[in-house]
Motif scaffolding. Structure first.
Motif, PDB file in Angstrom:
ATOM      1  N   PHE A  73      -6.512  14.693 -11.362  1.00 55.69           N
ATOM      2  CA  PHE A  73      -5.844  13.228 -11.692  1.00 55.69           C
ATOM      3  C   PHE A  73      -4.717  12.378 -11.833  1.00 55.69           C
ATOM      4  CE2 PHE A  73     -10.577  13.100 -12.952  1.00 55.69           C
ATOM      5  CZ  PHE A  73     -11.298  12.438 -11.931  1.00 55.69           C
ATOM      6  N   GLN A 115      -0.912  12.184 -11.989  1.00 58.66           N
ATOM      7  CA  GLN A 115       0.037  11.246 -10.784  1.00 58.66           C
ATOM      8  C   GLN A 115       1.741  12.251 -10.824  1.00 58.66           C
ATOM      9  OE1 GLN A 115      -1.346  10.362  -7.991  1.00 58.66           O
ATOM     10  NE2 GLN A 115      -3.381   9.959  -9.404  1.00 58.66           N
ATOM     11  N   THR A 155     -13.048   2.798 -11.507  1.00 56.72           N
ATOM     12  CA  THR A 155     -12.503   4.045 -11.406  1.00 56.72           C
ATOM     13  C   THR A 155     -10.986   3.742 -11.601  1.00 56.72           C
ATOM     14  OG1 THR A 155     -11.409   2.818  -8.868  1.00 56.72           O
ATOM     15  CG2 THR A 155     -13.727   4.428  -8.774  1.00 56.72           C
ATOM     16  N   LEU A 173      -3.205   8.092  -4.281  1.00 61.99           N
ATOM     17  CA  LEU A 173      -3.550   8.416  -5.510  1.00 61.99           C
ATOM     18  C   LEU A 173      -5.311   9.004  -5.788  1.00 61.99           C
ATOM     19  CD1 LEU A 173      -3.354   5.054  -6.728  1.00 61.99           C
ATOM     20  CD2 LEU A 173      -1.783   6.654  -7.742  1.00 61.99           C
ATOM     21  N   GLN A 174      -5.597   9.862  -7.069  1.00 61.76           N
ATOM     22  CA  GLN A 174      -6.664  10.311  -7.205  1.00 61.76           C
ATOM     23  C   GLN A 174      -7.463   9.847  -8.223  1.00 61.76           C
ATOM     24  OE1 GLN A 174      -7.691  13.491  -5.891  1.00 61.76           O
ATOM     25  NE2 GLN A 174      -5.098  12.575  -4.552  1.00 61.76           N
ATOM     26  N   TRP A 175      -8.351   9.347  -7.214  1.00 64.06           N
ATOM     27  CA  TRP A 175      -9.420   8.067  -8.409  1.00 64.06           C
ATOM     28  C   TRP A 175     -10.131   8.239  -8.963  1.00 64.06           C
ATOM     29  CZ3 TRP A 175      -7.663   2.987  -9.419  1.00 64.06           C
ATOM     30  CH2 TRP A 175      -7.079   2.103  -8.800  1.00 64.06           C
ATOM     31  N   HIS A 217      -0.881   0.117  -6.656  1.00 68.31           N
ATOM     32  CA  HIS A 217      -2.574   0.713  -6.286  1.00 68.31           C
ATOM     33  C   HIS A 217      -2.957   0.643  -4.795  1.00 68.31           C
ATOM     34  CE1 HIS A 217      -2.254  -3.606  -4.815  1.00 68.31           C
ATOM     35  NE2 HIS A 217      -3.657  -4.073  -4.925  1.00 68.31           N
ATOM     36  N   SER A 263      -7.304   5.713 -12.342  1.00 67.97           N
ATOM     37  CA  SER A 263      -6.668   6.689 -11.176  1.00 67.97           C
ATOM     38  C   SER A 263      -5.516   6.667 -12.836  1.00 67.97           C
ATOM     39  CB  SER A 263      -5.436   6.264 -10.048  1.00 67.97           C
ATOM     40  OG  SER A 263      -4.590   6.956 -10.238  1.00 67.97           O
TER      41      SER A 263
END
Length: 160
Positions: free
Chosen positions: A26, A28, A62, A48-50, A43, A64
């Motif tokens: 997750f 960044q 969710t 991006l890992q949600w 956004h 991130s």
């Protein structure tokens, strides 16, 4: 302590531990001192890992992690919910510093009147103060949140 409260707290702790263990997925940015690099994110960035919100939140929420380690102080996240989404009453150990980057968010802290956040609005949420929120009906809400303490969220349990 009743079983419902114990079960709710166990679910929250399990989710938080899952976030901590999966931080490498997750997170960044790099956390090693001296090796951090600057970056800019929106956004809408595709990289991006949600991940999931705490289990007491309805489906569709969710998070991130933008920077930091959720198990340590000073972590930054994007928090995203769909339009018309109702965020149940909950509280955090940490104070929150927030900026709304998408949508319109109606926020109510315990003992206070509802406040409406529009895109670009800044809000401060005191630590341990219960609150609820509802995203407006036009666009999804994305909220940048800076937590001072490790990331957590605890649902308010209805008294029997």
């Amino acid at each position: 302590m009743n079983n419902t409260l114990k079960y709710s707290q166990l679910k929250v702790i399990t989710l938080i531990l899952t976030l901590f263990v999966s931080y490498s997925f997750f997170g960044q940015g790099s956390l090693e001192k001296g090796s951090e690099i600057s970056f800019v994110k929106t956004h809408k960035d595709k990289d991006l890992q949600w991940g999931p919100c705490p289990s007491f939140m309805p489906e569709g929420c969710t998070i991130s992690v933008l920077h930091g380690d959720p198990s340590k102080k000073n972590v930054d996240v994007f928090f995203k919910v769909p339009a018309n989404y109702e965020i149940p009453e909950h509280w955090h150990t940490s104070a929150e510093r927030m900026i709304l980057v998408s949508g319109e968010l109606h926020v109510t802290y315990e003992g206070e009147t509802e406040q409406i956040m529009k895109v670009g609005s800044y809000a401060f949420g005191p630590s341990s103060k219960p609150h609820t929120a509802k995203c407006g009906d036009k666009d999804p809400c994305v909220l940048f949140i800076a937590f001072e303490e490790p990331l957590d969220a605890f649902p308010m349990v209805l008294k029997e």
